[in-house]
Design a protein around this motif. Structure first.
Motif, PDB file in Angstrom:
ATOM      1  N   UNK A  32      73.930  79.341 -10.497  1.00 29.81           N
ATOM      2  CA  UNK A  32      73.684  77.951 -10.865  1.00 29.81           C
ATOM      3  C   UNK A  32      74.726  77.026 -10.225  1.00 29.81           C
ATOM      4  N   UNK A  33      74.246  75.876  -9.821  1.00 32.78           N
ATOM      5  CA  UNK A  33      75.160  74.885  -9.270  1.00 32.78           C
ATOM      6  C   UNK A  33      74.643  73.477  -9.569  1.00 32.78           C
ATOM      7  N   UNK A  34      75.581  72.543  -9.502  1.00 35.11           N
ATOM      8  CA  UNK A  34      75.239  71.138  -9.642  1.00 35.11           C
ATOM      9  C   UNK A  34      75.474  70.467  -8.304  1.00 35.11           C
ATOM     10  N   UNK A  35      74.488  69.700  -7.860  1.00 37.00           N
ATOM     11  CA  UNK A  35      74.617  68.944  -6.609  1.00 37.00           C
ATOM     12  C   UNK A  35      75.104  67.543  -6.971  1.00 37.00           C
ATOM     13  N   UNK A  36      76.270  67.175  -6.471  1.00 43.24           N
ATOM     14  CA  UNK A  36      76.815  65.844  -6.741  1.00 43.24           C
ATOM     15  C   UNK A  36      77.038  65.114  -5.418  1.00 43.24           C
ATOM     16  N   UNK A  37      77.013  63.811  -5.490  1.00 44.16           N
ATOM     17  CA  UNK A  37      77.256  62.991  -4.293  1.00 44.16           C
ATOM     18  C   UNK A  37      78.455  62.099  -4.543  1.00 44.16           C
ATOM     19  N   UNK A  38      79.458  62.252  -3.679  1.00 43.61           N
ATOM     20  CA  UNK A  38      80.677  61.462  -3.798  1.00 43.61           C
ATOM     21  C   UNK A  38      80.452  60.103  -3.151  1.00 43.61           C
ATOM     22  N   UNK A  39      80.716  59.066  -3.934  1.00 44.42           N
ATOM     23  CA  UNK A  39      80.497  57.703  -3.425  1.00 44.42           C
ATOM     24  C   UNK A  39      81.779  56.883  -3.448  1.00 44.42           C
ATOM     25  N   UNK A  43      91.038  59.825  -2.526  1.00 45.77           N
ATOM     26  CA  UNK A  43      91.139  61.240  -2.177  1.00 45.77           C
ATOM     27  C   UNK A  43      90.891  62.123  -3.390  1.00 45.77           C
ATOM     28  N   UNK A  44      90.416  61.507  -4.451  1.00 46.40           N
ATOM     29  CA  UNK A  44      90.087  62.273  -5.654  1.00 46.40           C
ATOM     30  C   UNK A  44      88.672  61.918  -6.092  1.00 46.40           C
ATOM     31  N   UNK A  45      87.829  62.918  -6.159  1.00 40.90           N
ATOM     32  CA  UNK A  45      86.463  62.732  -6.658  1.00 40.90           C
ATOM     33  C   UNK A  45      86.425  63.182  -8.105  1.00 40.90           C
ATOM     34  N   UNK A  46      85.656  62.450  -8.918  1.00 42.99           N
ATOM     35  CA  UNK A  46      85.530  62.810 -10.335  1.00 42.99           C
ATOM     36  C   UNK A  46      84.050  62.770 -10.727  1.00 42.99           C
ATOM     37  N   UNK A  47      83.624  63.859 -11.389  1.00 42.33           N
ATOM     38  CA  UNK A  47      82.241  63.894 -11.876  1.00 42.33           C
ATOM     39  C   UNK A  47      82.214  64.501 -13.270  1.00 42.33           C
ATOM     40  N   UNK A  48      81.471  63.884 -14.128  1.00 43.96           N
ATOM     41  CA  UNK A  48      81.226  64.448 -15.459  1.00 43.96           C
ATOM     42  C   UNK A  48      79.781  64.907 -15.507  1.00 43.96           C
ATOM     43  N   UNK A  49      79.614  66.180 -15.747  1.00 44.75           N
ATOM     44  CA  UNK A  49      78.285  66.801 -15.657  1.00 44.75           C
ATOM     45  C   UNK A  49      77.801  67.148 -17.062  1.00 44.75           C
ATOM     46  N   UNK A  50      76.676  66.607 -17.433  1.00 44.49           N
ATOM     47  CA  UNK A  50      76.065  66.956 -18.723  1.00 44.49           C
ATOM     48  C   UNK A  50      75.109  68.128 -18.490  1.00 44.49           C
ATOM     49  N   UNK A  51      75.668  69.299 -18.413  1.00 41.17           N
ATOM     50  CA  UNK A  51      74.895  70.481 -18.014  1.00 41.17           C
ATOM     51  C   UNK A  51      74.169  71.174 -19.157  1.00 41.17           C
ATOM     52  N   UNK A 147      70.568  69.723 -10.877  1.00 42.00           N
ATOM     53  CA  UNK A 147      71.091  71.045 -11.234  1.00 42.00           C
ATOM     54  C   UNK A 147      70.136  72.068 -10.643  1.00 42.00           C
ATOM     55  N   UNK A 148      70.689  72.960  -9.855  1.00 43.90           N
ATOM     56  CA  UNK A 148      69.864  73.945  -9.157  1.00 43.90           C
ATOM     57  C   UNK A 148      70.155  75.351  -9.680  1.00 43.90           C
ATOM     58  N   UNK A 149      69.119  76.149  -9.755  1.00 42.00           N
ATOM     59  CA  UNK A 149      69.280  77.593  -9.933  1.00 42.00           C
ATOM     60  C   UNK A 149      69.014  78.238  -8.587  1.00 42.00           C
ATOM     61  N   UNK A 150      69.577  79.412  -8.379  1.00 40.12           N
ATOM     62  CA  UNK A 150      69.467  80.050  -7.070  1.00 40.12           C
ATOM     63  C   UNK A 150      68.009  80.268  -6.683  1.00 40.12           C
ATOM     64  N   UNK A 151      67.154  80.465  -7.690  1.00 38.02           N
ATOM     65  CA  UNK A 151      65.707  80.509  -7.479  1.00 38.02           C
ATOM     66  C   UNK A 151      65.036  80.171  -8.810  1.00 38.02           C
ATOM     67  N   UNK A 152      63.738  80.039  -8.773  1.00 36.80           N
ATOM     68  CA  UNK A 152      63.006  79.602  -9.963  1.00 36.80           C
ATOM     69  C   UNK A 152      63.185  80.559 -11.133  1.00 36.80           C
TER      70      UNK A 152
END
Length: 986
Positions: A32-39, A43-51, A147-152
């Motif tokens: 499992x992974x979360x795809x995030x886009x840094x905008x 030099x510090x990226x911050x993301x809060x993920x409601x997984x 949010x992606x899973x490696x496969x379905x």
């Protein structure tokens, strides 16, 4: 399985769940992974993920961040990691753009086929300089894209995306006057979590109705998710009739809940009590069997969930279309239509199966194929006979007595003498059918009553229920069971810790169920014998094949008697006495003990040698034309291949399987498939429906194993066989349960719709009831129904030190061929071991060898070879060719074990078996001598029907077996250690 892209509305963002299409290696990064886009600009990226994660303690799992090119970002930091959300800081090494946050990375450790998914622990690789740049008030500067899973198949969406604590608290508060809530759910969304509500239910809210569409004749499954607001006991679902607008009715009798009601594997009623602890979720799977004759329209009725006097009504609205489904919708298992199979009674009637014949009763004698049981007035066997010749190729007329005296129980006093005088009511037959004869007899004494209820089936299985009731307080020095056998029918023994072979002179055994799967033995000769097993009313079939210690035998209260019981076997001048003793005990008035036992009268039928010569197995999935060129006649398709990928669930690629089988049939070959009950693939559509049944289908266990099991099944299971190439992870089945009904129906469906010619069994975890049902459906409508049984040697710690042949003997009446097997030593073991544990001959079967290709010289003494293309160092084709050149089909096999064998050698460690035809004979010679030897043949020419003055003895060339050579009748034959000859005498 297809995973569409979905969105979930959260307070701050929209999250999509999507399929990663196997675009990364999960064994390093997790599934499992979360795809995030840094905008941002810093030099510090911050993301809060409601997984919204279902796994416990996510803060103990490592987080890996990669850039869009797959390069790991070392400077990372986590904060406030919990099941609902988590904050990740990372260095945006590639500037603005896409980054991947892997949040459940693991490594598979352990054996490749029994992996242990170990989740990586958090670690910090960030340097202090970068960490110092993180501002306390930094706001999120990344967008969570998906949010992606490696496969379905690995996706958590939608049924494993959890509700937050606040959402759960809110829905409870709004329904505080209820003891439970019910969430109707579609069959396509199996309820998976026990400890959390899915967010899907929060979004839908509490529903009071369920609507779906069904075709005529379809089994329409649906779920009622019960969420307990307090502890619940005895949860049930009641149904009303369903009525449409025209007044047509689908009866409530057509609707059931599989969690609480149904039919067991043995056709008895199944009833279970479902309890749900506070805060837990229980899926109640229900099904509507829509009649084919149902009128189209929308039917309305009620499903009422009842628990502890409280109830909740759900309105059912089922639209029945004009379309009529085929096979009850069985061809669409993804719709859970096959859950109906769990309550099947298919092939339960005990009809006689070929080659067996109907039972015949004459007075107290019951005759069956090749055998006879003679009963005493007390209901116990007075005599047991077989009529097989020593050669085992025909049933003769001469009786082979197995007993020297009637089987009897003895109640022994302190002086070692029989302490009771019995009167019995005589023999009373309760059932007289072609397949089963049952009887009873009641014996009474001053202190005890003995109720004997017994039956015999057409294959030679005899079952005794012996109920001992104390009529007054009594003390006994011993209660024992005597099985006095003719020495001629007690030459060999197998079981109770004794390796198959010659029976030891004296034998003493004690119960040890914690470590040993031993409750009986087989004692016999080639053409007469008995297997006995000792049980009580609480008997439960243990697990086998590596899992015995996780569910061992239960010590019988009667026979075991707190480990005082045991078995001795002692010969005397008249007989060989099997004495099952249970030791001293005191019984109080009203006490009841069950001294139950089973007998199997062997052999089951004569040898079918022509089947052996005609059936040449190719044990691998390969192109049909390739196999046809080898001379093989039957293809065994294992699992883990294109047409049968998933273990014990051969339904997903059935179209490919049918195409392959159709081609094989066109080219004159038969095809059998691997399919058994012991473990079942996690790819089974019904996995979570089966999990909802508690421990009925799946054994309890410590969990673990492959990552998918840990992430989706969670806990309380035993991880079984795993195929890394296709990520097929199996779960161990429990004992005898309704999955066996499903199995029988599945085999019938495969036979009728896919055209399989039989099954290849890799060990067996079901009993003879299921085996008979399987044989019936496999042979229905003229199908060949070939069953061959493979077993690895079960005589080891994990399997409880049982012998494969002893363990599976109850199935032998329906097996066509044995393949024993891995870890059987064909070099060090003696002929008596080959005969009893490997060959199958004392039971009317023949077999093949496996481990290291076997020993071809010794194998041919028993008519055995090995299989293609299993062992490259022992190709059976040269021997197959000799069979055909000689014309072995139609010959009479006369083994060295028969006093009628016309060929012997002058060395007792060099044995000869004859394959006799008119005018010619094939002699198989094999050596168990410690060195190279020379032997002379002693030939009874009259029995061979050959004139010795005109006889020629030739050894035809057989590749990797023997060179061509000619001998005279007076020659000494050189026999190398562990080898032998195949000689043709004309």
């Amino acid at each position: 399985m297809c995973l569409c892209i979905f969105s979930i509305s959260l307070a701050a963002q929209q999250i999509k769940y999507s399929d990663g299409n196997d675009s990364w290696n999960p064994n390093l990064l997790g599934n499992h992974r979360v795809v995030v886009e840094f905008t941002g600009k810093d030099n510090v990226a911050k993301t809060t993920i409601e997984w919204r994660r279902r796994d416990e303690n996510p803060e103990l799992k490592k987080i890996i961040v990669q850039d869009a090119n797959g390069k790991e970002v070392l400077n990372t930091k986590t904060e406030n990691i919990n099941r609902e959300n988590g904050t990740i800081y990372f260095e945006p090494v590639s500037g603005k753009g896409k980054y991947y946050v892997y949040y459940m990375p693991y490594i598979d450790e352990g054996d490749a086929n029994y992996p242990k998914g170990v989740y990586a622990k958090p670690e910090s690789k960030a340097d202090a300089a970068w960490l110092s740049k993180i501002k306390k008030n930094l706001k999120d500067n990344c967008t969570v894209k998906e949010i992606q899973s490696v496969n379905a198949f690995n996706s958590f969406y939608p049924m494993e995306v959890i509700a937050t604590a606040a959402e759960t608290k809110d829905i409870i508060a709004k329904n505080s006057d209820n003891s439970f809530l019910v969430f109707p759910e579609d069959r396509l969304y199996s309820i998976r979590m026990k400890n959390d509500l899915p967010q899907r239910w929060i979004q839908k809210g509490v529903q009071n109705s369920f609507a779906d569409t069904a075709m005529k004749g379809e089994y329409l499954a649906f779920q009622l998710g019960v969420y307990a607001l307090e502890n619940l006991s005895n949860v049930k679902v009641q149904f009303s009739d369903l009525k449409n607008e025209s007044g047509a009715v689908i009866s409530a009798k057509n609707i059931n809940c599989i969690n609480t009601d149904g039919t067991r594997y043995d056709a008895s009623n199944f009833a279970a009590t479902v309890s749900v602890s506070k805060g837990k979720v229980q899926a109640m799977w229900c099904g509507i069997d829509v009649p084919e004759t149902a009128a189209a329209g929308t039917y309305t009725g009620k499903a009422t969930v009842v628990a502890d006097g409280k109830s909740k009504e759900i309105t059912l609205q089922i639209k029945v279309t004009n379309e009529v489904t085929k096979n009850g919708g069985i061809d669409s298992p993804e719709k859970m239509t096959r859950l109906k199979w769990l309550n099947s009674t298919l092939a339960q009637e005990n009809t006689v199966i070929a080659p067996y014949t109907p039972l015949e009763i004459k007075g107290s004698e019951i005759s069956l194929l090749g055998r006879k049981l003679i009963l005493g007035s007390d209901g116990f066997p007075a005599q047991i006979q077989t009529f097989f010749t020593p050669e085992m190729t025909v049933i003769g007329t001469k009786a082979n007595d197995i007993l020297t005296a009637p089987i009897a129980f003895h109640f022994v006093d302190g002086a070692g003498k029989e302490s009771l005088q019995w009167k019995n009511t005589g023999l009373k037959f309760l059932k007289k059918e072609a397949g089963t004869v049952a009887w009873e007899s009641v014996s009474t004494s001053k202190s005890l009553q003995m109720d004997v209820n017994a039956s015999i089936e057409f294959d030679g299985f005899v079952h005794y229920t012996v109920k001992i009731t104390a009529l007054e307080d009594a003390t006994f020095n011993d209660i024992n069971f005597h099985l006095p056998m003719q020495s001629s029918s007690a030459k060999y023994m197998m079981g109770l810790g004794q390796k198959g072979g010659n029976r030891p002179e004296n034998f003493d055994w004690k119960w040890d169920v914690a470590h040993k799967s031993q409750d009986g033995a087989w004692i016999g000769n080639v053409n007469s014998g008995l297997q006995f097993s000792l049980r009580d009313e609480k008997y439960s079939r243990p697990l086998n094949t590596n899992f015995y210690l996780q569910k061992p035998l239960l010590l019988p209260t009667s026979w075991g008697n707190d480990n005082k019981g045991g078995i001795t076997i002692t010969p005397n001048q008249k007989s060989v006495l099997v004495n099952a003793y249970s030791g001293a005990r005191t019984v109080k008035k009203g006490d009841v003990l069950y001294y139950n036992f089973n007998l199997l009268i062997t052999p089951f039928h004569a040898l079918n040698t022509d089947f052996q010569w005609n059936t040449k197995f190719y044990h691998k999935y390969s192109p049909i034309d390739t196999i046809a060129k080898t001379g093989a006649t039957v293809i065994n398709i294992h699992h883990a291949n294109a047409i049968n990928p998933y273990i014990n669930y051969p339904f997903i690629e059935f179209k490919k399987m049918k195409s392959y089988i159709d081609e094989a049939h066109e080219k004159g070959l038969k095809v059998k498939i691997y399919n058994t009950v012991r473990e079942v693939s996690n790819k089974a559509y019904e996995t979570f429906a089966l999990r909802s049944l508690g421990h009925e289908i799946y054994s309890p266990g410590k969990g673990g194993g492959f990552s998918w099991l840990q992430e989706h099944v969670g806990d309380d299971y035993i991880a079984a066989w795993f195929v890394p190439e296709i990520k097929d992870a199996a779960i161990v089945n429990s004992g005898m349960n309704r999955w066996h009904n499903y199995y029988v129906e599945g085999m019938n469906w495969l036979t009728q719709n896919v055209g399989i010619d039989g099954i290849y069994l890799d060990d067996v975890a079901f009993d003879r009831i299921t085996m008979k049902r399987i044989k019936r459906v496999l042979t229905k409508d003229g199908h060949p129904g070939i069953i061959d049984l493979h077993s690895a040697n079960q005589y080891n710690k994990s399997d409880g030190f049982n012998n494969s042949a002893n363990l599976y003997m109850e199935h032998f009446p329906y097996i066509n061929k044995l393949w024993f097997g891995e870890y059987f030593d064909y070099e060090k073991n003696q002929p008596d071991f080959f005969l009893t544990e490997v060959s199958g001959i004392p039971f009317g079967l023949m077999g093949e060898m496996l481990q290291d290709g076997g020993n071809p010289w010794r194998g041919m003494v028993y008519g055995m070879t090995n299989r293609m293309p299993w062992s490259h160092n022992a190709d059976p084709r040269p021997i197959w060719k000799l069979w055909d050149t000689f014309g072995i089909k139609g010959s009479e096999m006369i083994g060295y074990w028969s006093e009628n064998c016309p060929v012997k050698t002058n060395n007792e460690k060099v044995l000869a078996t004859v394959y006799k035809k008119n005018g010619s004979t094939l002699i198989s010679i094999a050596s168990w001598a410690d060195t190279d030897v020379k032997v002379k043949l002693s030939i009874d020419w009259k029995k061979l029907g050959i004139d010795p003055s005109k006889a020629t003895i030739t050894a035809p060339e057989v590749a990797n077996f023997q060179p061509a050579q000619t001998f005279t009748t007076k020659d000494e034959l050189p026999v190398s250690k562990g080898k032998g000859w195949l000689l043709i005498v004309k």
